[in-house]
Design a protein around this motif. Structure first.
Motif, PDB file in Angstrom:
ATOM      1  N   ALA A  24       0.833  -1.203   0.000  1.00 23.90           N
ATOM      2  CA  ALA A  24       0.000   0.000   0.000  1.00 23.90           C
ATOM      3  C   ALA A  24       0.869   1.255   0.000  1.00 23.90           C
ATOM      4  O   ALA A  24       0.590   2.227  -0.724  1.00 23.90           O
ATOM      5  N   TYR A  25       1.931   1.222   0.789  1.00 25.24           N
ATOM      6  CA  TYR A  25       2.849   2.356   0.819  1.00 25.24           C
ATOM      7  C   TYR A  25       3.437   2.613  -0.568  1.00 25.24           C
ATOM      8  O   TYR A  25       3.519   3.762  -1.026  1.00 25.24           O
ATOM      9  N   SER A  26       3.848   1.556  -1.246  1.00 28.09           N
ATOM     10  CA  SER A  26       4.457   1.711  -2.573  1.00 28.09           C
ATOM     11  C   SER A  26       3.496   2.359  -3.560  1.00 28.09           C
ATOM     12  O   SER A  26       3.898   3.212  -4.372  1.00 28.09           O
ATOM     13  N   LEU A  27       2.223   1.975  -3.489  1.00 28.98           N
ATOM     14  CA  LEU A  27       1.221   2.591  -4.359  1.00 28.98           C
ATOM     15  C   LEU A  27       1.093   4.086  -4.070  1.00 28.98           C
ATOM     16  O   LEU A  27       1.009   4.906  -4.994  1.00 28.98           O
ATOM     17  N   LEU A  28       1.081   4.436  -2.791  1.00 23.17           N
ATOM     18  CA  LEU A  28       0.951   5.837  -2.406  1.00 23.17           C
ATOM     19  C   LEU A  28       2.194   6.632  -2.806  1.00 23.17           C
ATOM     20  O   LEU A  28       2.081   7.744  -3.337  1.00 23.17           O
ATOM     21  N   GLU A  29       3.347   6.065  -2.579  1.00 24.62           N
ATOM     22  CA  GLU A  29       4.590   6.752  -2.952  1.00 24.62           C
ATOM     23  C   GLU A  29       4.624   7.011  -4.463  1.00 24.62           C
ATOM     24  O   GLU A  29       4.966   8.110  -4.924  1.00 24.62           O
ATOM     25  N   GLU A  30       4.258   6.002  -5.222  1.00 25.75           N
ATOM     26  CA  GLU A  30       4.253   6.128  -6.685  1.00 25.75           C
ATOM     27  C   GLU A  30       3.279   7.223  -7.132  1.00 25.75           C
ATOM     28  O   GLU A  30       3.590   8.033  -8.019  1.00 25.75           O
ATOM     29  N   THR A  31       2.114   7.260  -6.521  1.00 28.67           N
ATOM     30  CA  THR A  31       1.108   8.253  -6.891  1.00 28.67           C
ATOM     31  C   THR A  31       1.562   9.666  -6.562  1.00 28.67           C
ATOM     32  O   THR A  31       1.467  10.576  -7.391  1.00 28.67           O
ATOM     33  N   PHE A  32       2.058   9.875  -5.351  1.00 32.02           N
ATOM     34  CA  PHE A  32       2.475  11.218  -4.966  1.00 32.02           C
ATOM     35  C   PHE A  32       3.708  11.670  -5.758  1.00 32.02           C
ATOM     36  O   PHE A  32       3.850  12.859  -6.061  1.00 32.02           O
ATOM     37  N   THR A  33       4.589  10.748  -6.093  1.00 35.85           N
ATOM     38  CA  THR A  33       5.751  11.086  -6.910  1.00 35.85           C
ATOM     39  C   THR A  33       5.315  11.604  -8.276  1.00 35.85           C
ATOM     40  O   THR A  33       5.921  12.525  -8.834  1.00 35.85           O
ATOM     41  N   ALA A  34       4.243  11.013  -8.792  1.00 30.80           N
ATOM     42  CA  ALA A  34       3.720  11.413 -10.103  1.00 30.80           C
ATOM     43  C   ALA A  34       2.744  12.592 -10.002  1.00 30.80           C
ATOM     44  O   ALA A  34       2.053  12.902 -10.967  1.00 30.80           O
ATOM     45  N   ARG A  35       2.695  13.219  -8.832  1.00 30.67           N
ATOM     46  CA  ARG A  35       1.827  14.382  -8.573  1.00 30.67           C
ATOM     47  C   ARG A  35       0.339  14.023  -8.629  1.00 30.67           C
ATOM     48  O   ARG A  35      -0.506  14.866  -8.964  1.00 30.67           O
ATOM     49  N   GLY A  36       0.025  12.773  -8.310  1.00 31.29           N
ATOM     50  CA  GLY A  36      -1.357  12.360  -8.166  1.00 31.29           C
ATOM     51  C   GLY A  36      -1.853  12.651  -6.764  1.00 31.29           C
ATOM     52  O   GLY A  36      -1.123  13.186  -5.925  1.00 31.29           O
ATOM     53  N   LYS A  37      -3.092  12.279  -6.501  1.00 32.35           N
ATOM     54  CA  LYS A  37      -3.687  12.565  -5.194  1.00 32.35           C
ATOM     55  C   LYS A  37      -4.340  11.324  -4.619  1.00 32.35           C
ATOM     56  O   LYS A  37      -4.566  10.326  -5.317  1.00 32.35           O
ATOM     57  N   LEU A  38      -4.661  11.417  -3.342  1.00 35.51           N
ATOM     58  CA  LEU A  38      -5.310  10.337  -2.607  1.00 35.51           C
ATOM     59  C   LEU A  38      -6.723  10.749  -2.252  1.00 35.51           C
ATOM     60  O   LEU A  38      -6.951  11.842  -1.714  1.00 35.51           O
ATOM     61  N   LEU A  39      -7.692   9.891  -2.555  1.00 34.47           N
ATOM     62  CA  LEU A  39      -9.077  10.075  -2.142  1.00 34.47           C
ATOM     63  C   LEU A  39      -9.377   9.036  -1.069  1.00 34.47           C
ATOM     64  O   LEU A  39      -9.133   7.850  -1.267  1.00 34.47           O
ATOM     65  N   VAL A  40      -9.904   9.465   0.085  1.00 32.86           N
ATOM     66  CA  VAL A  40     -10.132   8.564   1.214  1.00 32.86           C
ATOM     67  C   VAL A  40     -11.597   8.620   1.638  1.00 32.86           C
ATOM     68  O   VAL A  40     -12.178   9.700   1.747  1.00 32.86           O
ATOM     69  N   ALA A  41     -12.169   7.447   1.904  1.00 35.02           N
ATOM     70  CA  ALA A  41     -13.571   7.411   2.326  1.00 35.02           C
ATOM     71  C   ALA A  41     -13.795   6.324   3.369  1.00 35.02           C
ATOM     72  O   ALA A  41     -13.087   5.308   3.395  1.00 35.02           O
ATOM     73  N   GLY A  42     -14.797   6.542   4.213  1.00 36.91           N
ATOM     74  CA  GLY A  42     -15.205   5.558   5.210  1.00 36.91           C
ATOM     75  C   GLY A  42     -16.519   5.993   5.817  1.00 36.91           C
ATOM     76  O   GLY A  42     -17.001   7.103   5.555  1.00 36.91           O
ATOM     77  N   ASN A  43     -17.100   5.147   6.632  1.00 31.26           N
ATOM     78  CA  ASN A  43     -18.370   5.442   7.301  1.00 31.26           C
ATOM     79  C   ASN A  43     -18.170   5.424   8.818  1.00 31.26           C
ATOM     80  O   ASN A  43     -17.363   4.646   9.333  1.00 31.26           O
TER      81      ASN A  43
END
Length: 209
Positions: A24-43
């Motif tokens: 999961a960390y690797s996915l997040l690192e890759e996304t932020f490196t590419a200037r992408g963003k994180l969308l988070v949701a829960g109830n």
């Protein structure tokens, strides 16, 4: 500093899922490196966790994150009288949107469409290929989270599930599934917090050394 190792030392039961946390960390690192963003949701409590994660990543967590000198120079060009304050107060952040905090949009969906669509609608509107959707569901069976994950996959976002018990139906839509070893809701939530704190610490260490 190996924050994941520290997490396992403090919570030995999480050793069985440390590879999933690292994925999961690797996915997040890759996304932020590419200037992408994180969308988070829960109830419920997990919606509060979505906001908590956003707070840790959008500003300093345990480190100071001073602005680059190039940005401070731009502030000075625009308004020298406020540049000193802004340059010292604003901190660098990683782009995260806590979907449960979009109250007007959520209630519009509830009123005009259906409650199960509240997060899928936002993922469709906010999400771009290469972003990450993090769905938090203690059971892994929250319908609105599952529908959002399906929408995320259709829009070519990466998906992370943070759940417990068996992982539920959500796990099959996740590129990385962190399923903590507990079955009762409150116990699952008690393990979710140190897991996402570790992820935030690892990201901060990488992007703001």
């Amino acid at each position: 500093m190996d924050h994941l190792q520290q997490l396992i030392e403090r919570y030995p039961r999480l050793s069985a899922i440390q590879d999933d946390i690292r994925k999961a960390y690797s996915l997040l690192e890759e996304t932020f490196t590419a200037r992408g963003k994180l969308l988070v949701a829960g109830n419920g409590g997990s919606s509060a966790d979505a906001g908590h994660i956003t707070g840790e990543l959008m500003k300093g967590f345990v480190k100071k994150r001073p602005l680059p000198s190039s940005f401070i120079s731009k502030l000075n060009e625009i308004d020298p009288s406020h540049a000193g304050y802004l340059g010292g107060a604003i901190q660098q952040g990683l782009p995260v949107i806590a979907l449960p905090e979009q109250t007007a949009l959520m209630t519009a969906c509830l009123n005009d469409i259906d409650g199960d669509i509240i997060y899928a609608q936002q993922v469709y509107g906010y999400g771009s290929p290469g972003d990450v959707f993090l769905g938090i569901s203690t059971s892994g069976n929250s319908k609105n989270i599952i529908l959002a994950a399906i929408t995320a996959k259709a829009k070519n976002l990466k998906t992370i599930a943070l759940s417990g018990a068996s992982g539920g139906a959500l796990a099959k839509y996740a590129d990385a599934a962190i399923i903590v070893p507990e079955k009762e809701t409150y116990k699952i939530q008690e393990l979710h917090l140190p897991v996402y704190h570790a992820l935030c610490l690892m990201l901060e260490e990488h992007f703001f050394p």
